[in-house]
Design an enzyme around this catalytic site. Structure first.
Site, PDB file in Angstrom:
ATOM      1  N   GLY A   1      -7.622   5.892   4.848  1.00  0.00           N
ATOM      2  CA  GLY A   1      -6.930   6.726   3.876  1.00  0.00           C
ATOM      3  C   GLY A   1      -7.185   8.211   4.082  1.00  0.00           C
ATOM      4  O   GLY A   1      -8.265   8.617   4.509  1.00  0.00           O
TER       5      GLY A   1
ATOM      6  N   SER B   1      -6.960  -2.322   1.912  1.00  0.00           N
ATOM      7  CA  SER B   1      -7.218  -1.753   0.585  1.00  0.00           C
ATOM      8  C   SER B   1      -7.779  -2.757  -0.417  1.00  0.00           C
ATOM      9  O   SER B   1      -7.591  -2.621  -1.614  1.00  0.00           O
ATOM     10  CB  SER B   1      -5.944  -1.120   0.009  1.00  0.00           C
ATOM     11  OG  SER B   1      -5.619   0.044   0.721  1.00  0.00           O
TER      12      SER B   1
ATOM     13  N   TYR C   1      -9.081   4.312  -4.794  1.00  0.00           N
ATOM     14  CA  TYR C   1      -8.002   5.286  -4.937  1.00  0.00           C
ATOM     15  C   TYR C   1      -7.864   5.944  -6.310  1.00  0.00           C
ATOM     16  O   TYR C   1      -7.109   6.892  -6.445  1.00  0.00           O
ATOM     17  CB  TYR C   1      -6.665   4.634  -4.545  1.00  0.00           C
ATOM     18  CG  TYR C   1      -6.701   4.119  -3.127  1.00  0.00           C
ATOM     19  CD1 TYR C   1      -6.914   4.993  -2.064  1.00  0.00           C
ATOM     20  CD2 TYR C   1      -6.564   2.766  -2.841  1.00  0.00           C
ATOM     21  CE1 TYR C   1      -6.985   4.526  -0.759  1.00  0.00           C
ATOM     22  CE2 TYR C   1      -6.625   2.293  -1.539  1.00  0.00           C
ATOM     23  CZ  TYR C   1      -6.828   3.184  -0.512  1.00  0.00           C
ATOM     24  OH  TYR C   1      -6.904   2.728   0.770  1.00  0.00           O
TER      25      TYR C   1
ATOM     26  N   GLU D   1     -15.433  -4.904   8.769  1.00  0.00           N
ATOM     27  CA  GLU D   1     -14.111  -4.726   9.385  1.00  0.00           C
ATOM     28  C   GLU D   1     -13.953  -3.302   9.867  1.00  0.00           C
ATOM     29  O   GLU D   1     -14.749  -2.412   9.543  1.00  0.00           O
ATOM     30  CB  GLU D   1     -13.006  -5.068   8.390  1.00  0.00           C
ATOM     31  CG  GLU D   1     -12.970  -4.192   7.151  1.00  0.00           C
ATOM     32  CD  GLU D   1     -11.892  -4.625   6.158  1.00  0.00           C
ATOM     33  OE1 GLU D   1     -11.212  -5.631   6.409  1.00  0.00           O
ATOM     34  OE2 GLU D   1     -11.747  -3.933   5.143  1.00  0.00           O
TER      35      GLU D   1
ATOM     36  N   ASP E   1     -16.618  -0.568   8.138  1.00  0.00           N
ATOM     37  CA  ASP E   1     -17.313  -0.849   6.884  1.00  0.00           C
ATOM     38  C   ASP E   1     -18.432  -1.857   7.116  1.00  0.00           C
ATOM     39  O   ASP E   1     -18.268  -2.814   7.887  1.00  0.00           O
ATOM     40  CB  ASP E   1     -16.336  -1.395   5.845  1.00  0.00           C
ATOM     41  CG  ASP E   1     -15.258  -0.383   5.463  1.00  0.00           C
ATOM     42  OD1 ASP E   1     -15.508   0.828   5.597  1.00  0.00           O
ATOM     43  OD2 ASP E   1     -14.167  -0.807   5.039  1.00  0.00           O
TER      44      ASP E   1
ATOM     45  N   ARG F   1     -12.521   3.789  10.945  1.00  0.00           N
ATOM     46  CA  ARG F   1     -13.647   3.715  10.013  1.00  0.00           C
ATOM     47  C   ARG F   1     -14.120   2.272   9.940  1.00  0.00           C
ATOM     48  O   ARG F   1     -13.320   1.368   9.694  1.00  0.00           O
ATOM     49  CB  ARG F   1     -13.220   4.191   8.625  1.00  0.00           C
ATOM     50  CG  ARG F   1     -14.371   4.586   7.705  1.00  0.00           C
ATOM     51  CD  ARG F   1     -13.932   4.724   6.261  1.00  0.00           C
ATOM     52  NE  ARG F   1     -13.813   3.422   5.630  1.00  0.00           N
ATOM     53  CZ  ARG F   1     -12.777   3.037   4.888  1.00  0.00           C
ATOM     54  NH1 ARG F   1     -11.753   3.844   4.684  1.00  0.00           N
ATOM     55  NH2 ARG F   1     -12.756   1.831   4.351  1.00  0.00           N
TER      56      ARG F   1
ATOM     57  N   ASN G   1     -11.016  -0.167  10.176  1.00  0.00           N
ATOM     58  CA  ASN G   1      -9.757   0.331   9.623  1.00  0.00           C
ATOM     59  C   ASN G   1      -9.185   1.376  10.577  1.00  0.00           C
ATOM     60  O   ASN G   1      -9.788   2.427  10.784  1.00  0.00           O
ATOM     61  CB  ASN G   1     -10.035   0.944   8.244  1.00  0.00           C
ATOM     62  CG  ASN G   1      -8.784   1.283   7.483  1.00  0.00           C
ATOM     63  OD1 ASN G   1      -7.739   1.537   8.064  1.00  0.00           O
ATOM     64  ND2 ASN G   1      -8.883   1.301   6.169  1.00  0.00           N
TER      65      ASN G   1
ATOM     66  N   GLU H   1       0.816  -1.214   0.000  1.00  0.00           N
ATOM     67  CA  GLU H   1       0.000   0.000   0.000  1.00  0.00           C
ATOM     68  C   GLU H   1       0.856   1.273   0.000  1.00  0.00           C
ATOM     69  O   GLU H   1       0.357   2.361   0.304  1.00  0.00           O
ATOM     70  CB  GLU H   1      -0.956  -0.008   1.189  1.00  0.00           C
ATOM     71  CG  GLU H   1      -1.966  -1.135   1.115  1.00  0.00           C
ATOM     72  CD  GLU H   1      -2.987  -1.097   2.235  1.00  0.00           C
ATOM     73  OE1 GLU H   1      -3.721  -0.097   2.322  1.00  0.00           O
ATOM     74  OE2 GLU H   1      -3.039  -2.057   3.022  1.00  0.00           O
TER      75      GLU H   1
END
Length: 308
Positions: free
Chosen positions: A275, A142, A211, A269, A252, A250, A271, A16
């Site tokens: 990002g 990612s 991205y 999950e 999801d 964050r 994070n 990443e």
């Protein structure tokens, strides 16, 4: 104290790296505009000695993937006594391991999808569960290595057992959840807004959707009923606290509303290093809540500490 010296840790050597370079640049530029003294540090394996010499007041962690968000760099910063942003050693390690994070979430009453962890070679010839299901590396971010096995597919995808696979031999097989992709950011002890991610030209929210400019459309705030919106905020905050996260995280979710408005909400999950690129979700969600990008990053710097 805006005169603080902030070392922005970026780049690194995980898969990443490009995301981290983009996140790190955006954060470093903005923190400079906010009045901080900023050093951009492209992380290599001698990062400990470099930081020991640099002696910043705060390390802003803009790394993604293994080493950056699995507790490793956090341990180095703890050893050096340098205050840092985001989650600490244990929460980072737990969140990065999808199996452990799901166990904690489930024990906390958060709905998760049925799943099993196995060796990738054990499933290359026979379905580990009835399709549709998802195969994902246990400790990658990612959406790297995520493979969706659709209904009616006669055998598992060959890529899982191939020599091209570079995401480790341990994989999680998870029941595929139909529905909408929702995400919710948490800042400190407050759940911010819920955003819907609509991939454009992609079957799911993969690396390019995340991205590449135009890879996905973000509906912020998500157009869902108030009770579902609030429920997702509650679950995101519960996951943040159960895993022991700090700073910004964050979560999801999938929301299957095909048969009823209440539908099925499933947590996927958490994070701990979301990002911070120009197309990233957390800055967008924070802006909806009234926090500019500069305000968000300044809050993270002032929140930084050891023993997280």
């Amino acid at each position: 104290m805006k005169s603080k010296h902030v070392a922005v840790l970026l780049g690194g050597f995980s898969s990443e790296r490009p995301v981290s370079l983009s996140s790190g640049k955006a954060c470093a530029d903005t923190l400079e505009n906010e009045g901080y003294r900023v050093t951009r540090l492209d992380v290599t394996r001698d990062v400990g000695s470099v930081l020991a010499e640099l002696k910043p007041d705060v390390a802003f962690n803009a790394l993604h993937g293994p080493f950056g968000e699995d507790g490793t760099i956090q341990g180095i910063l703890e050893y050096l006594g340098i205050a840092y942003t985001h989650s600490g050693v244990l929460a980072s390690a737990l969140a990065m391991n999808k199996e452990q994070a799901k166990k904690i979430a489930k024990a906390s009453g958060i709905p998760v999808a049925e799943s099993k962890v196995t060796n990738r070679f054990a499933i290359q010839n026979k379905h580990p569960m009835k399709p549709p299901y998802v195969v994902k590396p246990v400790s990658e971010g990612s959406s790297f290595g995520v493979v969706i096995v659709h209904e009616g597919q006669s055998h598992p995808p060959q890529v899982i057992g191939s020599s091209d696979w570079k995401y480790g031999d341990t994989v999680m097989v998870e029941r595929y959840i139909h529905g909408r992709e929702l995400t919710c950011a948490v800042m400190g002890d407050v759940a911010l807004g819920v955003c819907e991610i609509i991939p454009t030209g992609h079957s799911f929210y993969d690396y390019d959707s995340k991205y590449v400019a135009g890879g996905s459309k973000h509906e912020c705030p998500a157009k869902i009923s108030p009770n579902i919106y609030q429920k997702i905020q509650t679950l995101a905050l519960k996951a943040h606290q159960a895993v022991g996260c700090r700073g910004v995280s964050r979560s999801d979710f999938r929301y299957d509303d095909r048969h009823s408005e209440n539908g099925e909400i499933v947590w996927l999950e958490i994070n701990t290093q979301p990002g911070m690129t120009p197309t990233s979700l957390v800055p967008e969600i924070a802006a909806q809540a009234g926090h500019s990008f500069g305000d968000l990053l300044s809050w993270m710097v002032e929140d930084a500490s050891c023993l997280r």
